[in-house]
Design a protein around this motif. Sequence first.
Motif, PDB file in Angstrom:
ATOM      1  N   ARG A 367      20.274 -15.659  40.449  1.00 37.63           N
ATOM      2  CA  ARG A 367      21.134 -15.857  41.601  1.00 37.63           C
ATOM      3  C   ARG A 367      21.656 -17.291  41.659  1.00 37.63           C
ATOM      4  NH1 ARG A 367      17.490 -15.424  46.019  1.00 37.63           N
ATOM      5  NH2 ARG A 367      17.180 -17.640  45.635  1.00 37.63           N
ATOM      6  N   ASP A 368      20.764 -18.258  41.420  1.00 40.75           N
ATOM      7  CA  ASP A 368      21.167 -19.658  41.563  1.00 40.75           C
ATOM      8  C   ASP A 368      21.972 -20.156  40.374  1.00 40.75           C
ATOM      9  OD1 ASP A 368      19.908 -19.604  43.980  1.00 40.75           O
ATOM     10  OD2 ASP A 368      18.048 -20.489  43.249  1.00 40.75           O
ATOM     11  N   LEU A 369      21.903 -19.428  39.266  1.00 42.20           N
ATOM     12  CA  LEU A 369      22.777 -19.728  38.134  1.00 42.20           C
ATOM     13  C   LEU A 369      24.115 -19.008  38.249  1.00 42.20           C
ATOM     14  CD1 LEU A 369      20.288 -19.576  35.105  1.00 42.20           C
ATOM     15  CD2 LEU A 369      21.479 -21.606  35.960  1.00 42.20           C
ATOM     16  N   GLY A 370      24.232 -18.131  39.236  1.00 41.14           N
ATOM     17  CA  GLY A 370      25.478 -17.393  39.434  1.00 41.14           C
ATOM     18  C   GLY A 370      25.623 -16.201  38.530  1.00 41.14           C
ATOM     19  N   THR A 371      24.503 -15.665  38.025  1.00 34.55           N
ATOM     20  CA  THR A 371      24.555 -14.479  37.169  1.00 34.55           C
ATOM     21  C   THR A 371      23.975 -13.280  37.913  1.00 34.55           C
ATOM     22  OG1 THR A 371      22.399 -14.981  36.184  1.00 34.55           O
ATOM     23  CG2 THR A 371      24.347 -15.879  35.091  1.00 34.55           C
ATOM     24  N   ALA A 372      24.307 -12.110  37.445  1.00 32.21           N
ATOM     25  CA  ALA A 372      23.887 -10.877  38.110  1.00 32.21           C
ATOM     26  C   ALA A 372      22.382 -10.683  37.983  1.00 32.21           C
ATOM     27  CB  ALA A 372      24.615  -9.679  37.510  1.00 32.21           C
ATOM     28  N   PRO A 373      21.771 -10.019  38.959  1.00 30.71           N
ATOM     29  CA  PRO A 373      20.338  -9.730  38.858  1.00 30.71           C
ATOM     30  C   PRO A 373      20.046  -8.792  37.700  1.00 30.71           C
ATOM     31  CG  PRO A 373      21.311  -8.536  40.705  1.00 30.71           C
ATOM     32  CD  PRO A 373      22.362  -9.494  40.213  1.00 30.71           C
ATOM     33  N   MET A 374      18.838  -8.897  37.174  1.00 32.29           N
ATOM     34  CA  MET A 374      18.394  -8.057  36.052  1.00 32.29           C
ATOM     35  C   MET A 374      17.475  -6.964  36.582  1.00 32.29           C
ATOM     36  SD  MET A 374      17.623 -11.311  33.564  1.00 32.29           S
ATOM     37  CE  MET A 374      17.184 -10.448  32.071  1.00 32.29           C
ATOM     38  N   GLN A 375      17.633  -5.769  36.036  1.00 36.82           N
ATOM     39  CA  GLN A 375      16.798  -4.641  36.426  1.00 36.82           C
ATOM     40  C   GLN A 375      15.632  -4.490  35.450  1.00 36.82           C
ATOM     41  OE1 GLN A 375      17.507  -3.014  39.314  1.00 36.82           O
ATOM     42  NE2 GLN A 375      19.137  -4.544  39.475  1.00 36.82           N
ATOM     43  N   ALA A 376      14.622  -3.744  35.865  1.00 35.63           N
ATOM     44  CA  ALA A 376      13.496  -3.447  34.981  1.00 35.63           C
ATOM     45  C   ALA A 376      13.942  -2.435  33.930  1.00 35.63           C
ATOM     46  CB  ALA A 376      12.325  -2.912  35.781  1.00 35.63           C
ATOM     47  N   PHE A 377      13.620  -2.710  32.683  1.00 35.93           N
ATOM     48  CA  PHE A 377      14.037  -1.860  31.569  1.00 35.93           C
ATOM     49  C   PHE A 377      13.145  -0.633  31.464  1.00 35.93           C
ATOM     50  CE2 PHE A 377      14.917  -1.287  26.871  1.00 35.93           C
ATOM     51  CZ  PHE A 377      16.268  -1.043  27.031  1.00 35.93           C
ATOM     52  N   ASP A 378      13.720   0.476  31.054  1.00 38.34           N
ATOM     53  CA  ASP A 378      12.980   1.708  30.842  1.00 38.34           C
ATOM     54  C   ASP A 378      11.948   1.484  29.737  1.00 38.34           C
ATOM     55  OD1 ASP A 378      12.031   4.225  30.233  1.00 38.34           O
ATOM     56  OD2 ASP A 378      13.984   5.089  29.748  1.00 38.34           O
ATOM     57  N   PRO A 379      10.635   1.611  30.040  1.00 34.49           N
ATOM     58  CA  PRO A 379       9.619   1.331  29.017  1.00 34.49           C
ATOM     59  C   PRO A 379       9.690   2.271  27.839  1.00 34.49           C
ATOM     60  CG  PRO A 379       8.627   2.342  30.961  1.00 34.49           C
ATOM     61  CD  PRO A 379      10.039   1.986  31.332  1.00 34.49           C
ATOM     62  N   GLY A 380      10.285   3.450  28.016  1.00 36.50           N
ATOM     63  CA  GLY A 380      10.423   4.376  26.902  1.00 36.50           C
ATOM     64  C   GLY A 380      11.405   3.908  25.856  1.00 36.50           C
ATOM     65  N   ARG A 381      12.173   2.863  26.178  1.00 36.42           N
ATOM     66  CA  ARG A 381      13.175   2.355  25.249  1.00 36.42           C
ATOM     67  C   ARG A 381      12.755   1.049  24.569  1.00 36.42           C
ATOM     68  NH1 ARG A 381      18.426   1.972  28.841  1.00 36.42           N
ATOM     69  NH2 ARG A 381      19.323   1.259  26.855  1.00 36.42           N
ATOM     70  N   THR A 418      25.274 -16.388  24.168  1.00 33.61           N
ATOM     71  CA  THR A 418      24.292 -16.102  25.209  1.00 33.61           C
ATOM     72  C   THR A 418      23.053 -16.985  25.084  1.00 33.61           C
ATOM     73  OG1 THR A 418      23.110 -14.378  23.950  1.00 33.61           O
ATOM     74  CG2 THR A 418      25.054 -13.704  25.230  1.00 33.61           C
ATOM     75  N   LEU A 419      22.923 -17.722  23.985  1.00 34.14           N
ATOM     76  CA  LEU A 419      21.723 -18.522  23.770  1.00 34.14           C
ATOM     77  C   LEU A 419      21.505 -19.578  24.854  1.00 34.14           C
ATOM     78  CD1 LEU A 419      19.279 -19.172  22.005  1.00 34.14           C
ATOM     79  CD2 LEU A 419      20.764 -20.541  20.530  1.00 34.14           C
ATOM     80  N   PRO A 420      22.506 -20.383  25.243  1.00 37.72           N
ATOM     81  CA  PRO A 420      22.256 -21.371  26.301  1.00 37.72           C
ATOM     82  C   PRO A 420      21.806 -20.747  27.620  1.00 37.72           C
ATOM     83  CG  PRO A 420      24.295 -21.870  25.136  1.00 37.72           C
ATOM     84  CD  PRO A 420      23.868 -20.522  24.675  1.00 37.72           C
ATOM     85  N   LEU A 421      22.381 -19.603  27.995  1.00 38.87           N
ATOM     86  CA  LEU A 421      21.977 -18.971  29.245  1.00 38.87           C
ATOM     87  C   LEU A 421      20.517 -18.522  29.177  1.00 38.87           C
ATOM     88  CD1 LEU A 421      22.430 -17.791  32.043  1.00 38.87           C
ATOM     89  CD2 LEU A 421      23.411 -15.751  30.964  1.00 38.87           C
ATOM     90  N   GLN A 422      20.107 -17.956  28.050  1.00 39.76           N
ATOM     91  CA  GLN A 422      18.724 -17.514  27.938  1.00 39.76           C
ATOM     92  C   GLN A 422      17.759 -18.702  28.006  1.00 39.76           C
ATOM     93  OE1 GLN A 422      19.656 -14.566  28.740  1.00 39.76           O
ATOM     94  NE2 GLN A 422      18.134 -13.564  27.437  1.00 39.76           N
ATOM     95  N   ILE A 423      18.149 -19.828  27.433  1.00 39.24           N
ATOM     96  CA  ILE A 423      17.314 -21.031  27.499  1.00 39.24           C
ATOM     97  C   ILE A 423      17.233 -21.535  28.938  1.00 39.24           C
ATOM     98  CG2 ILE A 423      17.048 -23.405  26.712  1.00 39.24           C
ATOM     99  CD1 ILE A 423      18.479 -22.573  24.118  1.00 39.24           C
TER     100      ILE A 423
END
Length: 435
Positions: A367-381, A418-423
């Motif tokens: 939220r504070d970086l201005g990016t969308a929230p992330m959902q929990a991933f399906d564990p079967g995947r 996407t590397l800088p955002l993940q860092i």
Amino acid sequence: MTSRLIPSALVPLLALAAAPAAAQQLSPQEQAIVRSVDAHAADAVSFLERIVNINSGTLNPAGVREVGRHFEAPLDSLGFDVRWISMPDSLNRAGHLFAYRTGTQGKRVLLIGHLDTVFEEDDAFQRFVRDGRYATGPGVNDMKGGDVVILYALRALHAAGVLEGTTVTVALTGDEESAGRPLEISRHHLIEAGRNSDAALEFETGSRDSLGEYAVVARRSSSGWTLRVRGRTGHSSGVFGEGSGSGAIFEAARILTAFHEELRGEPNLTFNPGVIVGGTDVEYDPRRSAGTAFGKTNVIAQTAIVTGDIRTLTDEQLQRTRERMRAIVARHLPRTEAEITFGEGYPSMPPTEGNQALLDVLNSVNRDLGTAPMQAFDPGRRGAADVSFVAPYTNALAGLGVHGSGAHGPNERIDLETLPLQIKRAALLIYRLTR
């Protein structure tokens, strides 16, 4: 959903995640962290290229060790006590790189990655090749890219002066793609690190689709099974008779059909027979997952061997399924006998309130970086991973690595933009957990 009580050390995370947006803008220290990530974005890509160009297939101990050396000096410069942990020769594995900082501030955080890849020295896929915003290379997203996220997040925290007083452990295993056996030896230090942590963050490949990005709060287990069947051999004209019975291959087919019909369909449960050999004389080498069989069409098969895997979301589901498989195996066809055995493997990482709380903190960062929230991933995947070994002892969040595609294949690719955002996400998440 399976859950457990949240350790008292993590209770403040829930309050943090629920705090109003006005209290969660980037602080001056966090802004400094973000600026540091941006300033070193090109360096991160260069570092990634260097380590991808070192072959570190699991069965290449020297290469795995060499990749580990590239992390030792940088982690030492950040104030970590860096140790290479060798494995016994009997495991035929390189060992692991662990690094420790000890303090009294905030949560004790464990960062998990791995140095090895599935690409051995004789594989044709060996080099980092950049094409604009993308690059291909062995392990570029699974998971040397994730290792780079860990290192450069810590560098940004150090540059901002906020690592002092924290307790952070870095665990880079050397055999995640093919863990040394027994696991109680190869995963001993990782499990101990989990026992001494309040939160574990794992940096395997990130997940996204057209609907958004995901983090992993649950993963399924992965373990093996072996079915051995024997029947009475003899002339095929006597099959089904009182003296000869049905033979080993029919018994193996009965068992597998019953697995398929009686166990299939339960949520988060899969089981797969991967290899089957049957005949009068059978040989099977589990180390190579290969076998040979000899038989004739006019001879009743005497032996059959089947190997496969089983994946579950909880240990309870695993144990219950194993019992049901044993019961099916026990219903022998005439003049046959069969036995199923189960091997050790990767445990599950069940969904818990504590794991969700970590995702909530990550979403405060988003939220504070201005990016969308992330959902929990399906564990079967998602497949099994090292984070599952610490899940019984601490709260965990996984899939925090780089975005890409084609992992384990000859076109494995990373999206470098996407590397800088993940860092940044990793650095700010660690920062907020250690306040």
